[in-house]
Design a protein around this motif. Structure first.
Motif, PDB file in Angstrom:
ATOM      1  N   LEU H 138      -7.299  -2.316  -4.219  1.00 52.69           N
ATOM      2  CA  LEU H 138      -6.135  -3.177  -4.390  1.00 52.69           C
ATOM      3  C   LEU H 138      -4.915  -2.297  -4.799  1.00 52.69           C
ATOM      4  O   LEU H 138      -3.759  -2.483  -4.827  1.00 52.69           O
ATOM      5  N   TRP H 139      -5.318  -1.085  -5.606  1.00 49.21           N
ATOM      6  CA  TRP H 139      -4.298  -0.434  -6.166  1.00 49.21           C
ATOM      7  C   TRP H 139      -3.425   0.190  -4.898  1.00 49.21           C
ATOM      8  O   TRP H 139      -2.513   0.674  -5.286  1.00 49.21           O
ATOM      9  N   ARG H 140      -3.948   0.199  -3.739  1.00 46.42           N
ATOM     10  CA  ARG H 140      -3.036   0.707  -2.625  1.00 46.42           C
ATOM     11  C   ARG H 140      -2.025  -0.074  -2.336  1.00 46.42           C
ATOM     12  O   ARG H 140      -0.893   0.358  -1.987  1.00 46.42           O
ATOM     13  N   ILE H 141      -2.108  -1.519  -2.516  1.00 48.11           N
ATOM     14  CA  ILE H 141      -0.951  -2.340  -2.171  1.00 48.11           C
ATOM     15  C   ILE H 141      -0.078  -2.221  -3.600  1.00 48.11           C
ATOM     16  O   ILE H 141       1.071  -2.120  -3.384  1.00 48.11           O
ATOM     17  N   GLU H 142      -0.667  -2.402  -4.684  1.00 48.05           N
ATOM     18  CA  GLU H 142       0.113  -2.412  -6.074  1.00 48.05           C
ATOM     19  C   GLU H 142       0.789  -1.256  -6.088  1.00 48.05           C
ATOM     20  O   GLU H 142       2.111  -1.267  -6.490  1.00 48.05           O
ATOM     21  N   GLY H 143       0.289  -0.139  -6.003  1.00 47.97           N
ATOM     22  CA  GLY H 143       1.096   0.929  -5.946  1.00 47.97           C
ATOM     23  C   GLY H 143       2.366   1.239  -5.246  1.00 47.97           C
ATOM     24  O   GLY H 143       3.391   2.060  -5.354  1.00 47.97           O
ATOM     25  N   ASN H 144       2.330   0.623  -4.030  1.00 49.99           N
ATOM     26  CA  ASN H 144       3.231   0.731  -3.075  1.00 49.99           C
ATOM     27  C   ASN H 144       4.124  -0.450  -2.898  1.00 49.99           C
ATOM     28  O   ASN H 144       5.171  -0.601  -2.203  1.00 49.99           O
ATOM     29  N   LEU H 145       4.097  -1.476  -3.828  1.00 50.99           N
ATOM     30  CA  LEU H 145       4.543  -2.847  -3.532  1.00 50.99           C
ATOM     31  C   LEU H 145       6.139  -2.466  -3.762  1.00 50.99           C
ATOM     32  O   LEU H 145       7.087  -3.326  -2.900  1.00 50.99           O
ATOM     33  N   GLU H 146       6.548  -2.049  -4.591  1.00 45.83           N
ATOM     34  CA  GLU H 146       8.025  -1.922  -5.023  1.00 45.83           C
ATOM     35  C   GLU H 146       8.760  -1.201  -3.657  1.00 45.83           C
ATOM     36  O   GLU H 146       9.761  -1.727  -3.341  1.00 45.83           O
ATOM     37  N   ALA H 147       8.252  -0.135  -3.184  1.00 47.45           N
ATOM     38  CA  ALA H 147       8.749   0.595  -2.026  1.00 47.45           C
ATOM     39  C   ALA H 147       8.627  -0.491  -0.836  1.00 47.45           C
ATOM     40  O   ALA H 147       9.617  -0.337  -0.158  1.00 47.45           O
ATOM     41  N   ILE H 148       7.559  -0.819  -0.759  1.00 44.53           N
ATOM     42  CA  ILE H 148       7.586  -1.961   0.459  1.00 44.53           C
ATOM     43  C   ILE H 148       8.509  -3.049   0.351  1.00 44.53           C
ATOM     44  O   ILE H 148       9.322  -3.356   1.337  1.00 44.53           O
ATOM     45  N   ASN H 149       8.741  -3.604  -0.917  1.00 47.06           N
ATOM     46  CA  ASN H 149       9.881  -4.732  -0.866  1.00 47.06           C
ATOM     47  C   ASN H 149      11.249  -4.304  -0.725  1.00 47.06           C
ATOM     48  O   ASN H 149      12.018  -5.081  -0.870  1.00 47.06           O
ATOM     49  N   ARG H 150      11.685  -2.890  -0.833  1.00 46.48           N
ATOM     50  CA  ARG H 150      12.937  -2.514  -0.570  1.00 46.48           C
ATOM     51  C   ARG H 150      13.451  -3.000   0.647  1.00 46.48           C
ATOM     52  O   ARG H 150      14.627  -2.918   0.941  1.00 46.48           O
ATOM     53  N   ALA H 151      12.504  -3.161   1.677  1.00 46.03           N
ATOM     54  CA  ALA H 151      12.897  -3.257   3.139  1.00 46.03           C
ATOM     55  C   ALA H 151      13.319  -4.995   3.235  1.00 46.03           C
ATOM     56  O   ALA H 151      13.054  -5.727   2.306  1.00 46.03           O
ATOM     57  N   HIS H 152      14.098  -5.458   4.422  1.00 45.96           N
ATOM     58  CA  HIS H 152      14.596  -6.594   4.599  1.00 45.96           C
ATOM     59  C   HIS H 152      13.521  -7.332   5.318  1.00 45.96           C
ATOM     60  O   HIS H 152      13.327  -8.704   5.386  1.00 45.96           O
ATOM     61  N   VAL H 153      12.626  -6.945   6.035  1.00 43.40           N
ATOM     62  CA  VAL H 153      11.592  -7.600   6.866  1.00 43.40           C
ATOM     63  C   VAL H 153      10.192  -6.853   6.688  1.00 43.40           C
ATOM     64  O   VAL H 153      10.200  -5.175   6.368  1.00 43.40           O
ATOM     65  N   ILE H 154       8.991  -7.333   6.501  1.00 43.77           N
ATOM     66  CA  ILE H 154       7.813  -6.532   6.610  1.00 43.77           C
ATOM     67  C   ILE H 154       6.832  -6.860   7.512  1.00 43.77           C
ATOM     68  O   ILE H 154       6.758  -7.941   7.934  1.00 43.77           O
ATOM     69  N   VAL H 155       6.458  -5.918   8.288  1.00 41.23           N
ATOM     70  CA  VAL H 155       5.450  -6.208   9.411  1.00 41.23           C
ATOM     71  C   VAL H 155       4.292  -5.488   8.854  1.00 41.23           C
ATOM     72  O   VAL H 155       3.944  -4.658   8.538  1.00 41.23           O
TER      73      VAL H 155
END
Lengths: 231, 231, 231, 231, 231, 231, 231, 231
Positions: H138-155
């Motif tokens: 899970l740490w792989r998602i949690e560590g990247n969540l903020e950066a991922i959320n910077r986008a307008h769309v997530i694929v």
């Protein structure tokens, strides 16, 4: 010819060949080669060639695998590439009673039919073959019906919609063993359509085998033939 | 009791009952009631009660439909609600030769087994029933094996994983007719799992019927029994 | 040996290997090679050879892919082509407690069984292998039952109808992990039939893995063995 | 209360209840009621109430069937309508060792979870229940992880995409038994989606039961718990 | 009779009935009632009774829904419960050219056949009905073949294995439209088996409709009949 | 060129070619080569070249098989590799009446479309081809509609979601024969998605063929064309 | 109104309602009632009525279940039986930006469409509804296209072959969310056909929801609308 | 390089390339090469190289086909073998607004992810790639969540059980487009398991594409990005 050692981490696998099956059920264990590692297959052949318990049937033995085996064993085999079957140490003596009709709907079903006739030959059961009797030309069934009905058991082999099964089942009083084949495309789904058609046949008392299981149909016919008292 | 007219736009439907089937295949046409409109079913009964050709078997006749029929016809029937079968005008005379063993894996398979035994009774074939012989307790098969093997044909009826088929098939030389049942849940998928297991059985020569087709298994056994010469 | 650059538009992919998994769940991340682009696989190997965190297991590493990898990495591997597994930097130390029995129904199931035994060897779990114990010859189970039951966990690997699972499940009190294999044809449907049979087993408490998942069965056995206190 | 005679043509069916199962595998035969004719079920209850061999568990006993049974038998039962389970003649004594965590993804999975906890209660296995721990709110797993991990075995019960299994499987070293439920609609396909997700889980060593098989999960947990030496 | 307001949050839904379809394709839009909310259905009837554009056909109108409708509309209908069809404001004038044979394999297929004949009656197409012509008794086809062949189009309606399609397709040069029915059980799978058999038919040029789509078969026949020049 | 003997144990197979089919249904038997052993295929060609009954069509004749055949026979053939069809001894004379429009949704459907047009050419039916008329650009249908509608029958060939069928079916009064193709990936499932879409089309009276069955669509069109009186 | 105690062995279940979901993803947890035991549902309502965190949406709340709930809670609800949805404690304030077009192919799709519009109403998203725009009459799309395109997101809801999706997808540049419905019969397979058609659409960039998931489509639209800056 | 003539009986096929699609929906027609005959593909390239309407994207262009094409055309292409995509005549200008996060569960999903990123590059949409973020750690998602959320769309792109979708869907308010991949074996069924998991996700508002449809996901993201006003 194989040269490398066995796949199992260099070790030796003790055979579990069921030598006593013939005593229990009247038929020997046969060797289904499709899923067997060639190294293990050859180890088993070595053991069987040493012990020579009785004639052995090999099924689903592709030409490619056959050619990898040691000639020391293959020279003792009667191999048929079309049906992918081999006899090791001959066949069983011919039974004095019983006859099986093997009927196919199309010429595409002939490789499965030959697996059936080769197994019958191995078990010593007399048979007659009626290829290409599809229902789109009913005269093909009608012209052969009397001869087909002379047998004690009928094996009918068909792909696609397998309509021949319901037609023949409504014309014969004999035990009927239906074998679906993977002939066809699209919704024929590798034989699934023929299988379901056979199981849903409106003719009463049709029994069914797995797709392309020509070997099993011969064994089922053999079980029936053995119930018939010699005259 | 039905009172309204037939469903077909007020018209009358000429029967196409196959009176000559007995001559062709040794078994009469039976009446599969599940998909039949009760009005049409009753019209057919009226004709059969008038002509009385031979004993008639009705299958999949639910209690609900049975109770809607005219007592004038139902009073001539021997009805069994558990197996949803009825005999109209009695049964065929008992055969002097042949015995069928009907084996079930669980008690849940008994309604299908009773469809088989009722059909055998109708066709005049002697049988013995071995209920609840599942493989989770192997002693149940082993203790009954000798008695089961006394028959000329074995019908084995099972749901879920149908493991009994491979076990029994490795212990008996007799013809084996396997009937999958819709007993089970989840991946048992209304009998599809048992069906595929039976078709994939590692025991040689097992033949298979459609799911819950206890009637068909009896017909298949009858076809075999008819090949056996009386002693 | 690979020479071209990575597939990802010439860029470099930072590894996300889960180095901390061992701490969380007692087992390291392993490398499932089947779906990995060889270039990316080699990049990962480079990183692991540099960091040497602990012994690494690679699964589904086909001979074809193995031969494309840089000898600098493959020379540090213990590779087994039959099970398509490799150990990088050795295996974990042997556990002092726990024994696993690995049972197969046929010789065709041996490649999956070897994936299981190789994974057990990697994790340091003692095991014993019982190949080719199919139920068409019950004596094969009965003769080995006492030895099989000596283990704390039984992994049973079978294709086709997988009838062995219900039989064994009714004879042993030990945890039973069943692995369906893609052995078989027609309705065996690439292992789907064996999978459904195992899930529908009438023996209580049988647990099941994905088709051909010999690796997962070893991991599940390991999770259980770790709960057993050393004596 | 049932009054009519048995369904089997007026005859009597000798019981084949597996009284010796407890000796062989440490667990008694339980009674799966879903597919059983109420008349036969009652006959079996009469026999068990006469012999009182040991506590008996009945599963899939719907309220509708329960109310049809003779109060002479039901008064000796502890019945729970929510999980459709009943104890006849009490439960087994509590084990001194072993703890099972039963986790559900949603409240819709609680009836299956209760089948599990009732079976554990019957077998004497201590357990703790963690309902409604779905991954759409990760804090629900994270806040309970330490408590969940206190057990020797974790049973995780989920429908739809069953994502909780991979998440939990990556966080716990304990044996993990996953039970898919038929909760959901459309492509959830009566639990088939959850089943396949669990079997495909990227977490290593997750074992899986049939859809809605809460009873089986408890039996599997029991098999594991019995391997743990008491301290 | 319905009294409550429409389901759509109290609003009114403007009709999108395709009044111009008759001009484009020669057939009017018909009303498929199975999925329609009774309130919306009644709103549509109100509009059609006001505008009276041309005769209207309603299909899949169950007796239960029919009885909920306002008698003001139902009194203008010709309703047939067996086929679940209704004519509103009569039928189209009879065509001077063209004849359709509607053939069924069993009496269980008659409700679908009646949907076909009712639709033909509505469109003004002359037809003749041949019920219960299954292939288990070939004489039933052979005796009717000449009469069947008098038509310009043959609609053949069958469930289970649908073997009649291949037989008839090999005996007639006429356009053949096959309709699978959901008659049958087990592998008949609600008509899927009949559908696949028809699509896989070995007779050339058989066309197929969706399961139980008697209405569509009539429309397809109508499209063909319209191509035939009056003599 | 083939040199070895036939696959059937060295024996000779009497042909069952249906020479009388043309008389019965107006179309000759064609030869489906996909499932035929090349040796048997060649034997059949030898017979047909000797008897020369009428022009013969071969379908699913792959280039690979074609090249294995004896030039003595192939030199008499008109072979098209793209559609895998061959004419032996020419084609039938052109009909004076009737026109078929063959429409494809994409260029990927052209090989199936060519199987249709080659069969129409063989049967002597005039046709026009409209390739690549997908609905993602509606102008492609609208611009061609008048020309398409000039025919007596429309064959529409599409893969994936086959949306063109419902659109075209709502715009044309002509008989519509839809052929799904195996174009697509994922849920397109080898044409199953297109097949089901076509069978579920909301346009009335669309008839459907098996997946990729371009040959059958031509035969179905031919059956219709033969009903049209020449002017 | 419910009176009995909870199903869970008389105990009390602590709620795990995800009160923080709104903060994380901008949408609150909603309550899917279909799989919930009414007792547990009522316990949850009691908690929510006590805490009143924010407006709550209940979906798949059948009339039958709704009427079993305590009037103390239902009186605070806005319930719509057609869409089986309820608002507890009102709805969220209307957004100042964003418009969604909800399009259905037939009137049979309206209950799913209403689940979508009710969810949009609950989330405060403006919408417009275009019912019954099927492609068998293209003028229905063409006449509404400009109005449909005024929205920022289009939700298109269709059963059977769902052909409207490819047509609309080729005519609009807007984000397109497709919802398959279980409308249809035979191969429509409860929405599976529509689902696969939508996923295979030849129009680029169509996104798809689970069958009948009108609620999810509204949430997906909401996620998009939130990205649009107010002008 | 191709030398032979076109497959269509020597004729010439007029192009139906949808040059006006860009005007209608903001995106040009792209060329799906998988099902296209190489001769026809080359004809189309010739036309496009002559007209040069705008940049063109080719997808599913295997290396094998690419190498068969005329260098006169391939020299104008930017080809990437890993994603099987090519740009002809460059790409569209970069948009000033909008960002897409492309997340994969494993490295095996990278070829599909690259089809997505290449299509985004072609359409001019800025993106960031987050490979190998599986939930077993899970740490792989949690560590990247903020950066991922910077986008307008997530694929989000995943195979097997696709558990990442529900986890991520419960953590982000952004529009989420899920792409199942064919990574996995056994019950993963070529991506069907991941597809159904995504459609059944318990996170609200997840939208889904066809299996391996990385191209479609980019188009869906583009449709959303176009709704966002530039700041």
């Amino acid at each position: 010819m194989l040269s490398a050692g066995p796949g199992l981490c260099g070790g030796h696998v003790n055979s579990n060949f069921d030598y006593r099956r013939c005593d229990r059920i009247g038929m020997p264990e046969c060797i289904y080669c499709a899923s067997k590692d060639p190294h293990l297959l050859q180890e088993l052949l070595a053991e069987l060639c040493r012990k020579k318990p009785h004639p052995i049937l090999l099924t689903r033995l592709s030409e490619e695998t056959f050619e990898k085996l040691d000639p020391a064993y293959t020279c003792e085999m009667n191999y048929d590439a079309f049906s992918e079957t081999a006899f090791l140490h001959g066949v069983f003596p011919k039974l004095s009673t019983g006859l099986v009709s093997v009927v196919t709907a199309g010429t595409g079903d002939l490789s499965v039919a030959t697996e059936t006739t080769r197994t019958l030959e191995y078990l010593g059961v007399p048979f007659q073959l009626f290829p290409d009797i599809g229902v789109a030309g009913l005269w093909r069934i009608e012209g052969n019906l009397e001869a087909i009905n002379r047998a004690h058991v009928i094996v009918v082999i068909a792909g696609m919609d397998a309509a021949i099964v319901s037609v023949l089942g409504g014309l014969t009083p004999k035990p009927l063993i239906a074998v679906p084949t993977s002939v066809g495309y699209g919704v024929a789904q590798g034989g699934q359509c023929a299988l379901n058609s056979m199981l849903s046949s409106c003719a009463p008392g049709v029994t069914v085998m797995n797709i392309d299981n020509g070997y099993g149909a011969a064994c089922a016919a053999f079980r029936i033939i053995k119930q018939i008292k010699p005259t």
